[in-house]
Design a protein around this motif. Structure first.
Motif, PDB file in Angstrom:
ATOM      1  N   MET A   1       0.844  -1.187   0.000  1.00 30.97           N
ATOM      2  CA  MET A   1       0.000   0.000   0.000  1.00 30.97           C
ATOM      3  C   MET A   1       0.892   1.255   0.000  1.00 30.97           C
ATOM      4  SD  MET A   1      -2.944   1.018   2.732  1.00 30.97           S
ATOM      5  CE  MET A   1      -3.899   2.495   2.474  1.00 30.97           C
ATOM      6  N   ALA A   2       0.646   2.127  -0.947  1.00 29.28           N
ATOM      7  CA  ALA A   2       1.481   3.317  -1.103  1.00 29.28           C
ATOM      8  C   ALA A   2       1.238   4.293   0.050  1.00 29.28           C
ATOM      9  CB  ALA A   2       1.150   4.021  -2.424  1.00 29.28           C
ATOM     10  N   GLU A   3       2.342   4.909   0.479  1.00 30.45           N
ATOM     11  CA  GLU A   3       2.210   5.868   1.574  1.00 30.45           C
ATOM     12  C   GLU A   3       1.535   7.152   1.081  1.00 30.45           C
ATOM     13  OE1 GLU A   3       5.976   6.620   3.216  1.00 30.45           O
ATOM     14  OE2 GLU A   3       6.263   4.568   3.980  1.00 30.45           O
ATOM     15  N   ALA A   4       0.703   7.708   1.947  1.00 34.58           N
ATOM     16  CA  ALA A   4      -0.005   8.948   1.572  1.00 34.58           C
ATOM     17  C   ALA A   4       0.966  10.117   1.548  1.00 34.58           C
ATOM     18  CB  ALA A   4      -1.123   9.226   2.565  1.00 34.58           C
ATOM     19  N   GLU A   5       0.834  10.929   0.548  1.00 34.02           N
ATOM     20  CA  GLU A   5       1.709  12.095   0.444  1.00 34.02           C
ATOM     21  C   GLU A   5       1.343  13.122   1.514  1.00 34.02           C
ATOM     22  OE1 GLU A   5       1.514  13.728  -3.392  1.00 34.02           O
ATOM     23  OE2 GLU A   5       2.363  11.957  -4.401  1.00 34.02           O
ATOM     24  N   PRO A   6       2.358  13.742   2.147  1.00 36.99           N
ATOM     25  CA  PRO A   6       2.055  14.758   3.169  1.00 36.99           C
ATOM     26  C   PRO A   6       1.343  15.960   2.556  1.00 36.99           C
ATOM     27  CG  PRO A   6       4.385  14.799   2.607  1.00 36.99           C
ATOM     28  CD  PRO A   6       3.807  13.589   1.913  1.00 36.99           C
ATOM     29  N   LEU A   7       0.453  16.500   3.341  1.00 36.27           N
ATOM     30  CA  LEU A   7      -0.283  17.659   2.859  1.00 36.27           C
ATOM     31  C   LEU A   7       0.647  18.862   2.723  1.00 36.27           C
ATOM     32  CD1 LEU A   7      -3.500  17.342   5.064  1.00 36.27           C
ATOM     33  CD2 LEU A   7      -3.255  16.788   2.637  1.00 36.27           C
ATOM     34  N   PRO A   8       0.482  19.632   1.682  1.00 30.57           N
ATOM     35  CA  PRO A   8       1.361  20.808   1.502  1.00 30.57           C
ATOM     36  C   PRO A   8       1.089  21.853   2.591  1.00 30.57           C
ATOM     37  CG  PRO A   8      -0.431  20.841  -0.087  1.00 30.57           C
ATOM     38  CD  PRO A   8      -0.512  19.519   0.592  1.00 30.57           C
ATOM     39  N   ILE A   9       2.172  22.486   3.021  1.00 32.42           N
ATOM     40  CA  ILE A   9       2.064  23.543   4.034  1.00 32.42           C
ATOM     41  C   ILE A   9       1.846  24.877   3.320  1.00 32.42           C
ATOM     42  CG2 ILE A   9       3.238  24.744   5.903  1.00 32.42           C
ATOM     43  CD1 ILE A   9       4.809  22.181   6.422  1.00 32.42           C
ATOM     44  N   VAL A  10       0.697  25.441   3.593  1.00 31.38           N
ATOM     45  CA  VAL A  10       0.346  26.719   2.970  1.00 31.38           C
ATOM     46  C   VAL A  10       0.470  27.816   4.023  1.00 31.38           C
ATOM     47  CG1 VAL A  10      -1.447  28.054   1.787  1.00 31.38           C
ATOM     48  CG2 VAL A  10      -1.234  25.580   1.391  1.00 31.38           C
ATOM     49  N   ARG A  11       1.356  28.731   3.768  1.00 23.33           N
ATOM     50  CA  ARG A  11       1.586  29.809   4.727  1.00 23.33           C
ATOM     51  C   ARG A  11       0.434  30.806   4.677  1.00 23.33           C
ATOM     52  NH1 ARG A  11       7.157  33.357   5.069  1.00 23.33           N
ATOM     53  NH2 ARG A  11       6.643  34.449   7.022  1.00 23.33           N
ATOM     54  N   LEU A  12      -0.082  31.138   5.859  1.00 22.71           N
ATOM     55  CA  LEU A  12      -1.174  32.105   5.923  1.00 22.71           C
ATOM     56  C   LEU A  12      -0.677  33.491   5.539  1.00 22.71           C
ATOM     57  CD1 LEU A  12      -2.978  31.075   9.238  1.00 22.71           C
ATOM     58  CD2 LEU A  12      -3.748  30.699   6.888  1.00 22.71           C
TER      59      LEU A  12
END
Length: 299
Positions: free
Chosen positions: A1-12
């Protein structure tokens, strides 16, 4: 099972902060430009700071504020204790005192004291077996400085009475009852149990009132007391540099208010910090523990 990609960090992006900062800076720049182009001789302002009459005005301002505030604190404590007294006459007198001196404007009180000679030519204190302890013309006793001092101190004492009463009421009544149960006198209970805790509530508004008192001394100028505003007017009456002399007075006001603010900060920190609060309770508990036990007559 492929690992889930980390969510991108969006700077406020705080667009509101940037816009408000730009608006504030723009307003400050416009104010600076306006003052720079105003018809003010800026190089004369530092010179007026050291005029002799300005120094006298500064001294009288500080003296009026310190003496009036000190007198107001003493009178306010007495009135606050009378307000909490079991004696109904004392309670009603204290309530009437606060109602009267808090209700009248300070300037009106100063003018009343200054014109007291119109209704009382002499101020006398008779002795029981003849003669006088004091018998003097009112104009001699109530000078302009004294009238300003009385007006400021009595008005402030009404506010101080309420501040002190609020501080005393903030202490849990159970501690007073505990102190009484082990035989502590009312004076010792007030001094060793109640006041150390009430001071945390009393100190901050008292500091604010002292700063207001420093600025309120300017009302003494209407009866000829040489405080900072009166000193500035004296200088400008000779050279017509009204704004320059007023700015010099403003500089001295900011200096004394800043010094008072720093003193208030350290005083509040000494009484209001959490550690100090714990130590105040510890001192109160220690006072209760070390007080000599008195056997009650009704056992």
């Amino acid at each position: 099972m492929a690992e889930a990609e980390p969510l991108p960090i969006v700077r406020l992006r705080h667009w509101g902060r940037w816009v408000s900062a730009v608006v504030i800076l723009a307003l400050l720049v416009l104010l600076g430009i306006a003052l720079a182009n105003a018809q003010i001789q800026w190089d004369s302002v530092p010179e007026f700071l050291w005029y002799r009459v300005m120094a006298v005005g500064l001294l009288n301002t500080v003296l009026l504020a310190v003496i009036a505030q000190g007198s107001a604190i003493v009178i306010g404590i007495v009135i606050a204790l009378m307000r909490r007294s079991a004696n109904p006459v004392a309670r009603w007198f204290a309530a009437g005192y606060i109602w009267l001196f808090r209700g009248l404007p300070v300037l009106l009180q100063i003018l009343i004291w200054y014109n007291l000679a119109l209704v009382f030519e002499f101020i006398s204190i008779p002795l029981p077996f003849g003669g006088y302890l004091l018998h003097e013309q009112t104009n001699v006793l109530i000078t302009a400085f004294t009238a300003a001092l009385l007006g400021l101190a009595l008005n402030e004492s009404a506010y101080m009475a309420e501040i002190v009463r609020a501080g005393l009421n903030s202490v849990d009544s159970g501690q007073t009852e505990a102190a009484k149960s082990i035989g502590m006198s009312p004076g010792a209970t007030l001094r060793r149990v109640v006041l150390p805790q009430a001071m945390r509530v009393i100190i901050p508004p008292t500091g604010n009132d002292f700063i207001n008192m420093l600025k309120g001394t300017s009302m003494a100028s209407v009866i000829g007391v040489t405080e900072l505003i009166h000193a500035a007017n004296n200088i400008s009456s000779n050279n017509l540099l009204v704004m320059e002399t007023l700015l010099a007075a403003a500089v001295w006001y900011m200096v004394v208010v800043t010094v008072a603010g720093v003193g208030q900060h350290y005083l509040e920190r000494a009484f209001d910090s959490e550690d100090r609060s714990r130590s105040a309770f510890s001192r109160a508990a220690k006072a209760l523990r070390t007080a000599p036990l008195v056997r009650s007559e009704r056992v």
